[in-house]
Design a protein around this motif. Structure first.
Motif, PDB file in Angstrom:
ATOM      1  N   ILE A 256     -37.478 -41.050   1.516  1.00  0.00           N
ATOM      2  CA  ILE A 256     -38.002 -41.746   1.290  1.00  0.00           C
ATOM      3  C   ILE A 256     -37.720 -42.970   2.378  1.00  0.00           C
ATOM      4  CG2 ILE A 256     -36.794 -44.043  -0.291  1.00  0.00           C
ATOM      5  CD1 ILE A 256     -35.244 -42.606  -1.771  1.00  0.00           C
ATOM      6  N   ALA A 257     -38.957 -43.898   2.012  1.00  0.00           N
ATOM      7  CA  ALA A 257     -39.436 -45.148   3.064  1.00  0.00           C
ATOM      8  C   ALA A 257     -38.308 -46.281   2.851  1.00  0.00           C
ATOM      9  CB  ALA A 257     -40.264 -45.196   3.841  1.00  0.00           C
ATOM     10  N   PRO A 258     -37.674 -46.832   3.779  1.00  0.00           N
ATOM     11  CA  PRO A 258     -37.029 -47.571   3.606  1.00  0.00           C
ATOM     12  C   PRO A 258     -37.584 -49.308   3.733  1.00  0.00           C
ATOM     13  CG  PRO A 258     -36.513 -47.423   5.755  1.00  0.00           C
ATOM     14  CD  PRO A 258     -37.641 -46.307   5.540  1.00  0.00           C
ATOM     15  N   ALA A 259     -37.544 -49.631   2.752  1.00  0.00           N
ATOM     16  CA  ALA A 259     -38.068 -51.167   2.461  1.00  0.00           C
ATOM     17  C   ALA A 259     -37.946 -52.862   3.700  1.00  0.00           C
ATOM     18  CB  ALA A 259     -37.741 -51.824   0.969  1.00  0.00           C
ATOM     19  N   GLU A 260     -36.775 -51.970   3.996  1.00  0.00           N
ATOM     20  CA  GLU A 260     -36.620 -52.845   5.151  1.00  0.00           C
ATOM     21  C   GLU A 260     -35.671 -52.008   6.094  1.00  0.00           C
ATOM     22  OE1 GLU A 260     -34.228 -57.065   5.566  1.00  0.00           O
ATOM     23  OE2 GLU A 260     -35.247 -57.098   4.179  1.00  0.00           O
ATOM     24  N   GLY A 261     -35.269 -52.610   7.376  1.00  0.00           N
ATOM     25  CA  GLY A 261     -33.545 -51.448   8.399  1.00  0.00           C
ATOM     26  C   GLY A 261     -35.220 -50.886   8.531  1.00  0.00           C
ATOM     27  N   ARG A 262     -34.040 -49.655   9.466  1.00  0.00           N
ATOM     28  CA  ARG A 262     -34.164 -47.999   9.806  1.00  0.00           C
ATOM     29  C   ARG A 262     -32.923 -47.944  10.122  1.00  0.00           C
ATOM     30  NH1 ARG A 262     -37.151 -51.080  15.103  1.00  0.00           N
ATOM     31  NH2 ARG A 262     -35.350 -52.473  14.521  1.00  0.00           N
ATOM     32  N   VAL A 263     -33.462 -46.296  10.339  1.00  0.00           N
ATOM     33  CA  VAL A 263     -32.278 -45.220  10.280  1.00  0.00           C
ATOM     34  C   VAL A 263     -32.872 -44.035  11.531  1.00  0.00           C
ATOM     35  CG1 VAL A 263     -31.616 -42.742   9.739  1.00  0.00           C
ATOM     36  CG2 VAL A 263     -31.697 -44.851   7.605  1.00  0.00           C
TER      37      VAL A 263
ATOM     38  N   GLU B 286     -33.938 -41.432  17.690  1.00  0.00           N
ATOM     39  CA  GLU B 286     -35.141 -41.540  17.706  1.00  0.00           C
ATOM     40  C   GLU B 286     -35.349 -42.266  15.918  1.00  0.00           C
ATOM     41  OE1 GLU B 286     -38.365 -38.794  18.179  1.00  0.00           O
ATOM     42  OE2 GLU B 286     -37.514 -38.094  20.422  1.00  0.00           O
ATOM     43  N   ARG B 287     -36.699 -42.147  15.276  1.00  0.00           N
ATOM     44  CA  ARG B 287     -36.036 -43.508  14.178  1.00  0.00           C
ATOM     45  C   ARG B 287     -37.038 -41.548  12.896  1.00  0.00           C
ATOM     46  NH1 ARG B 287     -39.411 -45.475  10.395  1.00  0.00           N
ATOM     47  NH2 ARG B 287     -41.441 -45.676  11.433  1.00  0.00           N
ATOM     48  N   VAL B 288     -36.254 -41.989  11.849  1.00  0.00           N
ATOM     49  CA  VAL B 288     -36.340 -40.982  11.348  1.00  0.00           C
ATOM     50  C   VAL B 288     -37.184 -40.861   9.975  1.00  0.00           C
ATOM     51  CG1 VAL B 288     -35.196 -39.702   9.041  1.00  0.00           C
ATOM     52  CG2 VAL B 288     -33.328 -40.030  11.237  1.00  0.00           C
ATOM     53  N   GLY B 289     -37.903 -40.094   9.740  1.00  0.00           N
ATOM     54  CA  GLY B 289     -39.286 -39.838   9.332  1.00  0.00           C
ATOM     55  C   GLY B 289     -40.558 -40.723   9.816  1.00  0.00           C
ATOM     56  N   ALA B 290     -40.212 -40.860  11.410  1.00  0.00           N
ATOM     57  CA  ALA B 290     -41.605 -41.115  11.576  1.00  0.00           C
ATOM     58  C   ALA B 290     -42.757 -40.290  11.475  1.00  0.00           C
ATOM     59  CB  ALA B 290     -41.512 -41.978  13.210  1.00  0.00           C
ATOM     60  N   ARG B 291     -43.704 -41.163  11.287  1.00  0.00           N
ATOM     61  CA  ARG B 291     -44.993 -40.201  11.155  1.00  0.00           C
ATOM     62  C   ARG B 291     -45.359 -40.496  12.776  1.00  0.00           C
ATOM     63  NH1 ARG B 291     -50.206 -43.131  11.043  1.00  0.00           N
ATOM     64  NH2 ARG B 291     -49.132 -44.985  11.100  1.00  0.00           N
TER      65      ARG B 291
ATOM     66  N   PRO C 178     -47.168 -38.771  15.707  1.00  0.00           N
ATOM     67  CA  PRO C 178     -49.249 -38.694  16.373  1.00  0.00           C
ATOM     68  C   PRO C 178     -50.353 -37.642  15.901  1.00  0.00           C
ATOM     69  CG  PRO C 178     -47.669 -38.723  18.376  1.00  0.00           C
ATOM     70  CD  PRO C 178     -47.206 -38.452  17.251  1.00  0.00           C
ATOM     71  N   LEU C 179     -51.344 -37.621  15.511  1.00  0.00           N
ATOM     72  CA  LEU C 179     -52.141 -37.054  14.860  1.00  0.00           C
ATOM     73  C   LEU C 179     -51.892 -36.135  15.528  1.00  0.00           C
ATOM     74  CD1 LEU C 179     -54.261 -36.654  12.468  1.00  0.00           C
ATOM     75  CD2 LEU C 179     -56.046 -37.482  13.243  1.00  0.00           C
ATOM     76  N   GLY C 180     -52.367 -35.704  16.788  1.00  0.00           N
ATOM     77  CA  GLY C 180     -52.395 -33.734  17.299  1.00  0.00           C
ATOM     78  C   GLY C 180     -50.910 -33.761  17.786  1.00  0.00           C
ATOM     79  N   ALA C 181     -49.309 -34.566  16.869  1.00  0.00           N
ATOM     80  CA  ALA C 181     -48.222 -33.628  17.005  1.00  0.00           C
ATOM     81  C   ALA C 181     -48.356 -33.248  15.366  1.00  0.00           C
ATOM     82  CB  ALA C 181     -47.004 -34.512  17.590  1.00  0.00           C
ATOM     83  N   TYR C 182     -48.800 -34.272  14.134  1.00  0.00           N
ATOM     84  CA  TYR C 182     -48.817 -33.793  13.300  1.00  0.00           C
ATOM     85  C   TYR C 182     -49.176 -32.911  12.683  1.00  0.00           C
ATOM     86  CZ  TYR C 182     -49.718 -34.514   8.303  1.00  0.00           C
ATOM     87  OH  TYR C 182     -48.850 -34.459   6.163  1.00  0.00           O
ATOM     88  N   LEU C 183     -50.954 -32.081  13.963  1.00  0.00           N
ATOM     89  CA  LEU C 183     -51.491 -31.193  13.198  1.00  0.00           C
ATOM     90  C   LEU C 183     -51.012 -29.523  13.926  1.00  0.00           C
ATOM     91  CD1 LEU C 183     -55.263 -32.192  12.999  1.00  0.00           C
ATOM     92  CD2 LEU C 183     -53.788 -31.976  11.523  1.00  0.00           C
ATOM     93  N   ALA C 184     -49.817 -29.525  15.178  1.00  0.00           N
ATOM     94  CA  ALA C 184     -49.189 -29.128  15.411  1.00  0.00           C
ATOM     95  C   ALA C 184     -48.580 -28.617  15.003  1.00  0.00           C
ATOM     96  CB  ALA C 184     -48.707 -29.152  17.462  1.00  0.00           C
ATOM     97  N   GLU C 185     -47.483 -28.980  14.723  1.00  0.00           N
ATOM     98  CA  GLU C 185     -45.928 -29.513  13.328  1.00  0.00           C
ATOM     99  C   GLU C 185     -46.884 -28.296  12.202  1.00  0.00           C
ATOM    100  OE1 GLU C 185     -43.287 -32.313  12.810  1.00  0.00           O
ATOM    101  OE2 GLU C 185     -42.156 -30.975  11.001  1.00  0.00           O
TER     102      GLU C 185
ATOM    103  N   GLU D 278     -45.914 -40.989   5.581  1.00  0.00           N
ATOM    104  CA  GLU D 278     -44.299 -41.900   5.593  1.00  0.00           C
ATOM    105  C   GLU D 278     -43.654 -42.318   4.361  1.00  0.00           C
ATOM    106  OE1 GLU D 278     -42.770 -44.638   8.252  1.00  0.00           O
ATOM    107  OE2 GLU D 278     -43.489 -44.050   9.969  1.00  0.00           O
ATOM    108  N   ARG D 279     -45.508 -42.597   3.276  1.00  0.00           N
ATOM    109  CA  ARG D 279     -45.279 -43.303   1.662  1.00  0.00           C
ATOM    110  C   ARG D 279     -45.146 -41.762   0.986  1.00  0.00           C
ATOM    111  NH1 ARG D 279     -48.694 -47.694   0.020  1.00  0.00           N
ATOM    112  NH2 ARG D 279     -47.680 -47.338  -1.893  1.00  0.00           N
TER     113      ARG D 279
END
Lengths: 245, 288
Positions: free
Chosen positions: A81-88, B16-21, B23-30, B283-284
């Protein structure tokens, strides 16, 4: 901060999660109009600014009443789930293991093991190597050809646990998955979690069973109405929580 | 007490931030790394579908065949003969149209449901979400193989000769698969934002069905209309894929060379736009 603490593996920074839900009934009927776009939408503020740091070798119990936001916290730590605010932040992608994590019910257990493994990023060869171990741990050799929809809830949660544990995870989130297994399986999986913690992994365990929390965890977080109410030694937090009821 | 700077702790520990999208290249590689997930999912779903119905695999072919029979009969009776292309056997003409259109419409419908309909999978496991629409397209391609075999038998049965041109059906269908993938990706993301779209999709499909000339020849029907109407209708890629396959399999149908260009351009453009559009919202998915 003292130095004898382990290296941080998960940092949760001012995390807010909001759900948009469609309401019906009285609240919705009051402002029903086709023209307003937000018809009957209610925003549920599930987590309101939770922050903490988890470290290597910690096994953290997460407790709280039903609907307090425990499962939401687990889902957002795992990035689902993406956070509305803040980060993990995390050192590696945390793996979530939950009761609701249905794979594909109409497929057999065997195929679900394969799909689950592939989704976790294993290669078909790796899954083949570990297949017997996964099925053996779940104790499901006899039923592995049956569709998962015919499994009891205990059986399917055992299988899901085994699939998730088959891969070496640095960070594992367990959401009440153990509660459904029988006594023998619970003992086996708790041993596995302790072993993982000793390998410098980090485990989060959501449970309503204070015994299982006290048996496996060395730190407890209490979530109440979306806020972090208490964080510390298992005995103290569990005692305060039990008293509040 | 000063507030703890959590971000600094995370930075110092190299988290690193969890769930971060990615980059397109890395995404396609995965995605490529986990391609076995998409293909196995497609295979297993197909097998489950086959084992649940008494007639199993036969339904993949029976459904479009029944469709073709129904439409062929109804429109064969109510539409005047001059709507049909000159010098072409009507039955193979309709059957090719219905079969190829089925490939488009099912890719579109299944693609649109690929995220919304797999919510539990999306909420419980972390993997590049694009694998879900891709797995639906893989499934459609797998279903297309028996359909094309039956199609060939029908076409031959109605006296059409087998020629070397048939080999070109493969690149034509590859282009159409790229186009379908693009459409599926666009639909998959849009239905996540606006659930209501799932209600409109059958309508859009129907519109394409009539606009693609399945049981009448667009060229004949629009012959008396303004010139631009035919031009516009012929720019519809679905019409062009169908016409190209008809051209290759049937005598008396000619797809002009520019149709191949439209077919190629639409395939590449739709696929690229679809991939980028879907990836931007990575991410959505699973959020609502």
């Amino acid at each position: 901060m003292t130095d004898d603490l382990g290296k941080p593996t998960v940092v949760v920074d001012n995390l807010h999660i909001k759900y948009k839900t469609f309401t019906s009934g009285k609240t919705a009927a009051q402002n029903r109009s086709l023209l307003t776009r937000q018809r009957g939408i209610k925003v549920v503020h599930a987590l309101k600014g939770v922050s903490f740091v988890a470290r290597e070798g910690e096994s953290i119990g997460v407790i709280g009443h039903n609907g307090s936001g425990k499962s939401t916290l687990m889902r957002s730590i795992s990035g689902l789930i993406a956070p509305a605010e803040g980060r993990v932040f995390a050192s590696s992608r945390p793996a979530l293991l939950g009761v609701n994590a249905a794979l594909i019910p109409r497929l057999s257990g065997e195929k679900n093991v394969l799909l689950g493994g592939l989704a976790l990023g294993m290669t078909p060869a790796e899954i083949n190597d570990k297949f017997d171990e996964i099925v053996g741990f779940a104790d499901l050799e006899e039923f592995i050809d049956l569709p998962m929809k015919n499994y009891s809830s205990g059986m399917s949660s055992r299988l899901r646990f085994s699939i998730a544990m088959s891969r070496d995870h640095q960070i594992l989130l367990v959401d009440e998955a153990l509660a459904v297994g029988d006594k023998e399986f619970r003992a086996k999986s708790e041993a596995r979690i302790r072993a993982m913690r000793e390998e410098a992994g980090t485990v989060f365990l959501v449970s309503h069973s204070m015994k299982s929390i006290l048996d496996t965890c060395n730190r407890v977080i209490w979530i109440d109405h979306g806020e972090l109410k208490m964080d510390g030694d298992p005995r103290e937090v569990v005692a305060a929580y039990t008293e509040s009821k | 007490m000063t507030p703890t700077d959590y971000e600094a702790i995370a930075r110092d520990a190299g988290l690193e931030r969890v769930g971060a999208r990615p980059p397109l290249g890395a995404y396609l590689a995965e995605m490529w790394q986990r391609r076995a997930f998409a293909t196995s999912l497609a295979m297993f779903r197909l097998q489950a579908q086959v084992s649940e119905n008494r007639l199993g695999l036969a339904w993949i072919v029976l459904r479009p065949l029944l469709n073709a029979a129904l439409y062929g009969t109804i429109f064969g009776i109510i539409l005047p003969r001059d709507t049909r292309p000159d010098g072409v056997a009507f039955v193979p003409f309709v059957v090719v149209g219905v079969f190829i259109f089925e490939f488009f419409s099912k890719s579109f419908a299944e693609g649109a449901r690929s995220i919304v309909g797999n919510a539990s999978l999306v909420r419980s496991l972390a993997f590049p979400r694009m694998l879900l629409p891709v797995s639906h397209i893989v499934q459609q391609v797998l279903e297309l193989i028996p359909m094309m075999l039956i199609l060939a038998i029908i076409v031959i049965g109605f006296g059409q000769p087998i020629t070397w041109w048939w080999l070109l059906i493969i690149p034509a269908l590859i282009l159409m698969t790229m186009f379908n993938l693009g459409i599926a990706l666009l639909a998959a993301r849009l239905t996540v934002h606006v659930r209501d779209l799932t209600q409109v999709i059958p309508l859009v499909t129907r519109l394409f069905f009539y606009a693609s000339g399945i049981f009448y020849s667009l060229e004949e029907v629009l012959a008396d209309q303004a010139d631009w109407m035919l031009k516009a209708a012929q720019l519809n890629p679905v019409h062009d894929y169908i016409t190209i396959v008809r051209d290759l399999m049937l005598e008396g149908i000619n797809a002009p060379g520019w149709m191949w260009m439209v077919a190629t351009g639409a395939a590449v453009a739709t696929m690229v736009v679809g991939i980028v559009f879907f990836w931007l919202a990575e991410e959505r998915y699973g959020h609502d």
